[in-house]
Design an enzyme around this catalytic site. Structure first.
Site: not given
Length: 301
Positions: A64, A66-67, A139, A202, A260
């Site tokens: 994802h 944001d990672h 996830h 996550d 996070h």
């Protein structure tokens, strides 16, 4: 030697005025590991006064943005700065196409030795800091949590060595063989418990979260939501601060680092208040550019 976590970003999904996308640099003596470089990580390293040169490996939990969107910039900076050693990159094996795209996202002079290390079932690699392992999390896309475990060892005691007349190269021989004549290693040393670190992003609650966190000195774990939104957290594969703290309590974690955070909560103290109800050990609410020392080594009983 230094053992600390340098927090580069703490926001989930989108950055805010005060929180960058994810990014975490673990300095463990000579082993320096960058976890989940989100967008803006290269600048956050600069703001933290950290060069890319010491980085030995990069660990990505999942693809994802944001990672992982900061990976191209970091890799290009590693090349620009002519980092002289290989840099391993670990990532979910099923996301190979995303790694390939990020690895060569733009045109640049590719001068770095980047060593892909896809993560799958049974993943484990030996590092200068100990064994790095990974387990699958829960996830919507393939996601892994990481654990670094330093082996137990023994520390030589100079006074005991002198008492037995052991010095110079003989000390190394005793360490290698465990015995020198009638003197055993146990007679001239004391136990040196290994330390451990876990990185869990996550995920919803699952067995792997507990296995990764079991007995670690420092647990860095997502706490995207507060308990008032626990139903939403379960739907989208995330944890609440209370759940993260429950994991820390059940697993005997020594230090809990929460991060996070969803932008829907402007008051970070609420995460601490919720965590405190479940875990009475040290709790850190991660802030961008903060440094969190790994707890001192456990005392020998």
């Amino acid at each position: 030697m230094t053992r600390e976590l340098v927090v580069l970003g703490t926001a989930s999904q989108v950055p805010t005025r005060h929180r960058n996308h994810n990014g975490y640099l673990l300095r463990w003596d000579d082993e320096v590991i960058l976890f989940d470089p989100g967008e803006g990580t290269q600048r956050q390293l600069l703001m933290a006064g950290l060069p890319v040169t010491p980085i030995r490996r990069i660990c990505i939990t999942h693809f994802h943005g944001d990672h992982s969107l900061g990976l191209p910039g970091v890799l290009q900076r590693i090349s620009l700065d002519r980092v002289p050693h290989p840099v391993a990159v670990h990532y979910p094996a099923g996301g190979q196409e995303f790694f390939d795209r990020l690895r060569h996202a733009t045109s640049y002079w590719d001068n770095a030795e980047i060593v892909p290390g896809p993560v799958g079932a049974g993943f484990a690699v030996e590092t200068s800091a100990g064994r790095l392992t990974a387990l699958p999390l829960r996830h919507p896309i393939e996601t892994y949590g990481y654990r670094l475990t330093e082996p137990d060892a023994r520390r030589m005691v100079p006074a005991l060595l002198a008492e037995h007349g052991i010095s110079g190269p003989a000390v190394g021989e005793l360490q290698r063989t465990g015995r020198l004549g009638d003197v055993t290693l146990d007679q001239v040393s004391v136990a040196r418990p290994g330390q451990s670190f876990a990185f869990v992003m996550d995920t919803g609650l699952c067995d792997s979260v507990f296995e990764l966190a079991r007995g670690v000195d420092m647990l860095v774990i997502e706490s995207t939501f507060l308990s008032e939104d626990a139903e939403l957290a379960a739907q989208v594969g995330h944890l609440t601060a209370g759940q993260a703290a429950e994991v820390a309590r059940e697993c005997g974690v020594r230090m809990l680092v929460l991060t996070h955070f969803s932008q829907r909560y402007p008051e970070p103290d609420r995460f601490l208040d919720e965590a405190r109800k479940e875990f009475d050990g040290p709790v850190v609410i991660a802030e961008d550019l903060s440094r969190v020392p790994v707890p001192a080594r456990r005392a020998v009983p």
